[in-house]
Design an enzyme around this catalytic site. Structure first.
Site, PDB file in Angstrom:
ATOM      1  N   GLN A 153       0.870  -1.185   0.000  1.00 12.19           N
ATOM      2  CA  GLN A 153       0.000   0.000   0.000  1.00 12.19           C
ATOM      3  C   GLN A 153       0.906   1.234   0.000  1.00 12.19           C
ATOM      4  O   GLN A 153       1.462   1.602   1.032  1.00 12.19           O
ATOM      5  CB  GLN A 153      -0.911  -0.016   1.210  1.00 12.19           C
ATOM      6  CG  GLN A 153      -1.670  -1.330   1.401  1.00 12.19           C
ATOM      7  CD  GLN A 153      -2.779  -1.530   0.402  1.00 12.19           C
ATOM      8  OE1 GLN A 153      -3.810  -0.869   0.440  1.00 12.19           O
ATOM      9  NE2 GLN A 153      -2.572  -2.459  -0.533  1.00 12.19           N
ATOM     10  N   GLY A 169     -11.964   2.366   3.876  1.00 14.41           N
ATOM     11  CA  GLY A 169     -11.022   1.538   3.140  1.00 14.41           C
ATOM     12  C   GLY A 169     -10.058   2.345   2.290  1.00 14.41           C
ATOM     13  O   GLY A 169     -10.178   3.563   2.132  1.00 14.41           O
ATOM     14  N   HIS A 170      -9.088   1.641   1.702  1.00 13.73           N
ATOM     15  CA  HIS A 170      -8.048   2.322   0.924  1.00 13.73           C
ATOM     16  C   HIS A 170      -8.616   2.940  -0.354  1.00 13.73           C
ATOM     17  O   HIS A 170      -9.554   2.439  -0.959  1.00 13.73           O
ATOM     18  CB  HIS A 170      -6.880   1.376   0.613  1.00 13.73           C
ATOM     19  CG  HIS A 170      -7.253   0.119  -0.106  1.00 13.73           C
ATOM     20  ND1 HIS A 170      -6.437  -0.974  -0.143  1.00 13.73           N
ATOM     21  CD2 HIS A 170      -8.357  -0.229  -0.807  1.00 13.73           C
ATOM     22  CE1 HIS A 170      -7.007  -1.932  -0.845  1.00 13.73           C
ATOM     23  NE2 HIS A 170      -8.176  -1.501  -1.258  1.00 13.73           N
ATOM     24  N   ASN A 171      -8.054   4.076  -0.716  1.00 15.58           N
ATOM     25  CA  ASN A 171      -8.400   4.830  -1.925  1.00 15.58           C
ATOM     26  C   ASN A 171      -9.797   5.459  -1.887  1.00 15.58           C
ATOM     27  O   ASN A 171     -10.253   5.994  -2.891  1.00 15.58           O
ATOM     28  CB  ASN A 171      -8.295   3.959  -3.186  1.00 15.58           C
ATOM     29  CG  ASN A 171      -6.883   3.470  -3.437  1.00 15.58           C
ATOM     30  OD1 ASN A 171      -6.440   2.529  -2.802  1.00 15.58           O
ATOM     31  ND2 ASN A 171      -6.167   4.122  -4.331  1.00 15.58           N
ATOM     32  N   SER A 212     -11.907   2.275  -2.623  1.00 16.29           N
ATOM     33  CA  SER A 212     -12.052   2.976  -3.901  1.00 16.29           C
ATOM     34  C   SER A 212     -13.450   3.539  -4.145  1.00 16.29           C
ATOM     35  O   SER A 212     -13.777   3.912  -5.274  1.00 16.29           O
ATOM     36  CB  SER A 212     -11.661   2.062  -5.072  1.00 16.29           C
ATOM     37  OG  SER A 212     -10.302   1.671  -4.957  1.00 16.29           O
TER      38      SER A 212
END
Length: 360
Positions: A208, A249-251, A269
């Site tokens: 990440q 969460g990521h993004n 995302s």
């Protein structure tokens, strides 16, 4: 340097009603020389208390309150027997008044003797680093930042002016925090997101390499986590408010002034627009687009993009257990019932066509 640092709120400030009305910019009806020094509910307020009426259903409490002053609308003022401050938005005016009565204490600069600070970290002299904190290499801590006990500021983290880390906040390497942020105990910003690639029967972690970036005036609740981006950055825009126990969460990208209640989870995302409200325990799938001004009620399960402004709901409200068990049993027959309805509709259409031919 050991320095005693003050808490979030100072002692209350006693103020006359005329001065309070002037600072709030609202009309006063009643004795302007009377003074208040605290806030309290209508039912327990005394002559030194400021209270408010935001719900017309509580007008009965207004009739008997002993409050020194009440913030309310013009339409409710005729019921009051005490001085009133008139406002079109009583709760907002009351909130602003509370900040006047309970002003935040100024940050006293310094570094507690038990803190561990890397030589390359840059800490503004007006910032406070509290007991047992760790500030790693190349971190930048801006003016009047308060870092409460037990916080960890990772390598290369940047914290903007007047931000407050209450206690035990973890900012992972590369995280950026804007101005006037408020991060509550246990929050973790910038941890590596949940990213894995499948290798037959094993999972391989995907590095990440993005960051977590928080804008100005962002609030993060207790034990809330914001993952760093996998490739691009995770972005929490200006004015966003996140409650306790939320997972971002990521993004993920969240637009300006969106507010999110506790126990919500946003998968990776997903992009959420400006001025949205997301109630408690909402779940969002990944890679969705949520437009500006979208509002989800509690426990909504969002599996598709929603671009049109408005209110959206899902989930099944609580009902008596016996009713729930009967309904669950019926769920199993929904496909069969739908098929039978289609068959009946087809038969009716055939019968109607036959009648039409006979009529001609």
């Amino acid at each position: 340097m050991d320095q005693v640092v003050v808490g979030c709120l100072s002692k209350t400030l006693e103020i006359s009603l005329s001065e309070l009305a002037g600072r709030l910019g609202v009309p006063l009806r009643g004795n302007g020389a009377a003074r208040v020094s605290r806030i309290a509910p209508l039912t327990s307020a005394d002559e030194m208390s400021l209270s408010f009426l935001g719900d017309a259903r509580l007008r009965r409490a207004l009739e008997s309150t002993r409050a020194g002053c009440v913030v309310l609308t013009e339409s409710d003022a005729d019921v009051a027997t005490v001085p009133v401050l008139l406002s079109e938005n009583p709760y907002l005016t009351f909130a602003r008044a509370a900040w006047i009565l309970y002003p935040p204490r100024p940050v006293a600069g310094g570094v507690h003797g038990s803190a561990v600070v890397a030589a390359s970290a840059r800490i503004d002299p007006s910032a406070w680093i509290g007991p047992t904190c760790v500030v790693e290499a190349d971190a930048v801590v801006g003016p009047r930042v308060f870092v409460g006990p037990g916080c960890i500021i990772g390598e290369g983290v940047e914290i903007g002016e007047d931000t407050r880390l209450v206690a035990r906040v973890t900012l992972c390497p590369g995280t950026r925090i804007g101005k006037r942020g408020l991060l509550h105990p246990g929050s973790v910003i910038g941890r590596e997101g949940f990213g894995f690639a499948r290798d037959e029967d094993r999972w391989i972690r995907m590095p990440q390499v993005g960051r977590a970036i928080l804008g100005d005036d962002v609030e993060i609740g207790a034990n809330t986590t914001v993952d760093r981006g996998a490739i691009a950055d995770t972005i929490i825009s200006d004015g966003v408010k996140l409650d306790n126990h939320i997972q971002i969460g990521h993004n993920v990208q969240i637009g300006e002034n969106t507010a999110m209640a506790a126990n919500t989870g946003i998968s990776g995302s997903t992009r959420i627009g400006r001025n949205c409200t997301i109630s408690g325990a909402v779940g969002m799938a990944g890679h969705l687009e949520i437009g500006d001004g979208v509002h989800f009620t509690g426990m909504a399960m969002v599996t598709r993009s929603v671009l049109e402004p408005g209110s959206y709901s899902s989930g099944i409200p609580a009902m008596p257990s016996a009713d729930w068990r009967r309904n669950v049993a019926r769920f199993k027959h929904l496909d069969e019932l739908a098929r039978r309805i289609r068959e009946l509709e087809a038969r009716i259409d055939t019968m109607n066509e036959a009648k039409g031919r006979e009529a001609t």
